[in-house]
Design a protein around this motif. Structure first.
Motif, PDB file in Angstrom:
ATOM      1  N   MET A  28      32.164  35.287  48.502  1.00 22.24           N
ATOM      2  CA  MET A  28      32.058  35.284  46.774  1.00 22.24           C
ATOM      3  C   MET A  28      32.661  36.554  46.572  1.00 22.24           C
ATOM      4  O   MET A  28      33.453  36.776  45.483  1.00 22.24           O
ATOM      5  N   ALA A  29      32.211  37.622  47.493  1.00 23.90           N
ATOM      6  CA  ALA A  29      32.717  38.957  47.134  1.00 23.90           C
ATOM      7  C   ALA A  29      34.396  38.961  47.393  1.00 23.90           C
ATOM      8  O   ALA A  29      34.800  39.822  46.636  1.00 23.90           O
ATOM      9  N   SER A  30      34.774  38.380  48.279  1.00 19.72           N
ATOM     10  CA  SER A  30      36.297  38.335  48.468  1.00 19.72           C
ATOM     11  C   SER A  30      36.850  37.833  47.376  1.00 19.72           C
ATOM     12  O   SER A  30      38.005  38.153  46.567  1.00 19.72           O
ATOM     13  N   LYS A  31      36.421  36.538  46.948  1.00 12.92           N
ATOM     14  CA  LYS A  31      37.073  35.797  45.600  1.00 12.92           C
ATOM     15  C   LYS A  31      37.024  36.953  44.438  1.00 12.92           C
ATOM     16  O   LYS A  31      37.678  36.775  43.604  1.00 12.92           O
ATOM     17  N   GLU A  32      35.748  37.572  44.059  1.00 14.56           N
ATOM     18  CA  GLU A  32      35.657  38.388  42.962  1.00 14.56           C
ATOM     19  C   GLU A  32      36.352  39.681  43.123  1.00 14.56           C
ATOM     20  O   GLU A  32      36.465  40.289  42.061  1.00 14.56           O
ATOM     21  N   ALA A  52      42.660  34.274  52.507  1.00 15.27           N
ATOM     22  CA  ALA A  52      43.399  33.640  51.424  1.00 15.27           C
ATOM     23  C   ALA A  52      42.838  33.576  50.444  1.00 15.27           C
ATOM     24  O   ALA A  52      43.610  33.693  49.365  1.00 15.27           O
ATOM     25  N   ILE A  53      41.524  33.479  50.355  1.00 14.54           N
ATOM     26  CA  ILE A  53      40.772  33.605  48.846  1.00 14.54           C
ATOM     27  C   ILE A  53      41.073  34.671  48.347  1.00 14.54           C
ATOM     28  O   ILE A  53      41.264  34.755  46.912  1.00 14.54           O
ATOM     29  N   ALA A  54      40.807  35.850  48.830  1.00 12.89           N
ATOM     30  CA  ALA A  54      41.103  37.244  48.486  1.00 12.89           C
ATOM     31  C   ALA A  54      42.662  37.509  47.845  1.00 12.89           C
ATOM     32  O   ALA A  54      42.945  37.791  46.701  1.00 12.89           O
ATOM     33  N   SER A  55      43.524  36.877  48.638  1.00 11.42           N
ATOM     34  CA  SER A  55      45.088  37.126  48.126  1.00 11.42           C
ATOM     35  C   SER A  55      45.211  35.901  47.151  1.00 11.42           C
ATOM     36  O   SER A  55      46.064  36.499  46.048  1.00 11.42           O
ATOM     37  N   ALA A  56      44.688  34.834  47.220  1.00 10.75           N
ATOM     38  CA  ALA A  56      45.062  33.822  45.776  1.00 10.75           C
ATOM     39  C   ALA A  56      44.495  34.421  44.706  1.00 10.75           C
ATOM     40  O   ALA A  56      45.060  34.165  43.441  1.00 10.75           O
ATOM     41  N   GLN A  57      43.501  35.130  44.598  1.00  6.97           N
ATOM     42  CA  GLN A  57      42.846  35.826  43.394  1.00  6.97           C
ATOM     43  C   GLN A  57      43.724  37.097  43.171  1.00  6.97           C
ATOM     44  O   GLN A  57      43.326  37.692  42.043  1.00  6.97           O
ATOM     45  N   GLY A  58      44.553  37.500  44.029  1.00  6.38           N
ATOM     46  CA  GLY A  58      45.439  38.716  43.513  1.00  6.38           C
ATOM     47  C   GLY A  58      44.612  40.124  44.165  1.00  6.38           C
ATOM     48  O   GLY A  58      44.918  41.242  43.385  1.00  6.38           O
ATOM     49  N   HIS A  59      43.633  39.954  44.790  1.00  5.17           N
ATOM     50  CA  HIS A  59      42.637  40.937  45.329  1.00  5.17           C
ATOM     51  C   HIS A  59      43.453  41.613  46.557  1.00  5.17           C
ATOM     52  O   HIS A  59      42.782  41.192  47.737  1.00  5.17           O
ATOM     53  N   GLU A  60      44.508  42.281  46.751  1.00  2.00           N
ATOM     54  CA  GLU A  60      45.324  42.799  47.966  1.00  2.00           C
ATOM     55  C   GLU A  60      44.438  43.514  48.815  1.00  2.00           C
ATOM     56  O   GLU A  60      44.530  43.583  49.874  1.00  2.00           O
TER      57      GLU A  60
END
Length: 72
Positions: A20-24, A46-54
């Motif tokens: 959840m923290a990665s996604k947000e 992958a989740i963090a990257s897909a949401q643009g959280h590099e």
């Protein structure tokens, strides 16, 4: 102190606090969870990257390498 993320149906579906923290994009929370020994789910990067959280994705990638404890 309360939970970082309240228990929800999402967790029952496999969404851990780290995911959840990665996604947000909550970098500080991701770092804290990793420091406290959270299991690194393979899909977290992958989740963090897909949401643009590099920054979060890089943090997670670093945590996946041997010797990660020294990086925190």
């Amino acid at each position: 102190m309360g939970l970082l993320y309240p228990f929800t149906a999402a967790m029952c579906a496999g969404w851990t606090p780290l995911l959840m923290a990665s996604k947000e994009g909550h970098e500080a929370i991701v770092r804290l969870l990793l420091e406290r020994g959270a299991d690194l789910a393979p899909q977290a990067v992958a989740i963090a990257s897909a949401q643009g959280h590099e920054a979060v994705a890089r943090l997670l990638e670093g945590a996946n390498r041997p010797g990660r404890a020294a990086e925190f």
